[in-house]
Design an enzyme around this catalytic site. Structure first.
Site, mmCIF file in Angstrom:
data_model
loop_
_atom_site.group_PDB
_atom_site.id
_atom_site.type_symbol
_atom_site.label_atom_id
_atom_site.label_comp_id
_atom_site.label_asym_id
_atom_site.label_seq_id
_atom_site.Cartn_x
_atom_site.Cartn_y
_atom_site.Cartn_z
ATOM 1 N N PRO A 1 1.153 -0.779 0.056
ATOM 2 C CG PRO A 1 0.214 -0.962 2.683
ATOM 3 C CD PRO A 1 1.011 -2.065 1.313
ATOM 4 C CB CYS A 2 3.092 2.552 -2.511
ATOM 5 S SG CYS A 2 2.422 2.279 -3.873
ATOM 6 C CG HIS A 3 -3.053 3.817 -0.602
ATOM 7 N ND1 HIS A 3 -2.782 1.955 -1.775
ATOM 8 C CD2 HIS A 3 -3.399 2.993 0.197
ATOM 9 C CE1 HIS A 3 -3.239 1.445 -0.793
ATOM 10 N NE2 HIS A 3 -3.781 2.048 0.240
#
Length: 322
Positions: free
Chosen positions: A220-222
């Protein structure tokens, strides 16, 4: 990526089994029919038989045990390598546009937003020279269902086994692993990730590693933002995708004249190493500490980290109201 046809790649496990005499009659028949018409697979079948014959010969000769075991290990490694290069993929529709999901024996290896115009032709999978990719079938349906549930807010974790083979370096893998540890409904900064992997001066390198993230959404780089809470660097400049995903997880954002930021004043704060969490107005929080903290969208989320309310700002008695 190999140019072999999907039918050849799909047959590969049966081809290996037939070559070493372990295929059931139905599979052996399919292999015979196929290699009669396919010169490339016929050559592969003969190579596998030769390797198996070598091993059988070694069993019959008085070879030192360590050499025999080394030969067996070599054969197992070659067959494992052949299987490991096979990657199945499907392109799924989603609220965020078409998304390609690919998986190997080890797990999901690629989650990629596709340009509507280019489709699979411009996918990273086409540029992965060591992979044999074939379009998957019904076995991929569960991944589509789980991804749809996640994007619809009906699932908090995908829980997929991940294969980091497309990560570019050990540094990239370390960044992806640290990013994967950020909980649902929370955000932290690139600087925090750099500190977590023992490279506190490598903030920009962390941002570049996440720009190359081959497992969007699954890693989850968001959830990683600038030190001031600004959304940046997601799939190039597609900040709206990052904002959408954070919104699904309940993370509030605010749009300014030139950027989009996490609404930090509406989130609970946990500084690394602390056993208490705070509201953003707590006297203990300096701007520097706030920039290195993990911010949670809910009390339930932050308390799930096993911490207690701060005894100074008392978020239990004065919860954040939005």
């Amino acid at each position: 990526m190999s140019a072999r046809a999907s039918a050849c790649l799909e047959l590969e496990p049966d081809l290996i089994a037939a070559a070493i005499g372990e295929a059931p009659p139905s599979a052996a028949g399919r292999v015979r029919d196929h290699i009669d018409a396919c010169r490339e697979c016929r050559g592969a079948f003969e190579r596998y038989r030769a390797i198996d014959g070598l091993v059988l010969g070694l069993r019959d000769e008085p070879v030192p045990a360590d050499e025999l075991e080394a030969a067996r290990a070599g054969l197992r490694a070659k067959l494992a390598d052949l299987r490991s290069r096979i990657v199945s993929y499907r392109v799924f529709t989603s609220p965020l546009g078409p998304i390609l999901v690919a998986r190997s024996e080890q797990g999901v290896t690629l989650v990629e937003y596709l340009a509507r115009a280019g489709g699979i032709a411009v996918s990273r999978l086409r540029r992965a020279a060591e992979e044999d990719a074939m379009e998957g079938g019904a076995e991929m349906d569960a991944l589509h269902r789980e991804l749809t549930e996640y994007l619809g807010g009906r699932r908090k974790e995908l829980g997929w086994p991940l294969d980091l083979r497309l990560a570019g370096s050990d540094f990239d893998r370390a960044v992806l692993q640290a990013t994967g540890a950020v909980p649902y409904g929370a955000v932290t900064s690139y600087a925090r990730i750099a500190a977590d992997i023992g490279r506190p001066t490598a903030t920009r390198a962390v941002a570049q590693a996440l720009k190359r993230n081959p497992l969007a959404i699954a890693v989850p780089c968001h959830r990683i933002v600038g030190i001031a809470g600004d959304l940046m660097g997601y799939v190039g400049r597609r900040i709206s995708l990052k904002q959408h995903l954070l919104g699904v997880e309940g993370v509030p954002t605010v749009e300014g004249p030139s950027d989009v930021r996490v609404a930090r004043q509406s989130m609970y704060v946990l500084y690394p190493g602390d056993d208490e969490y705070c509201v953003p107005t707590c006297p203990s929080l300096t701007p520097a500490r706030l920039g290195m903290a993990t911010l949670f969208s809910s009390r339930r989320g932050v308390e799930g980290a096993g911490v207690s309310p701060c005894t100074t700002c008392r978020p239990d008695l004065h919860p954040i109201r939005r």
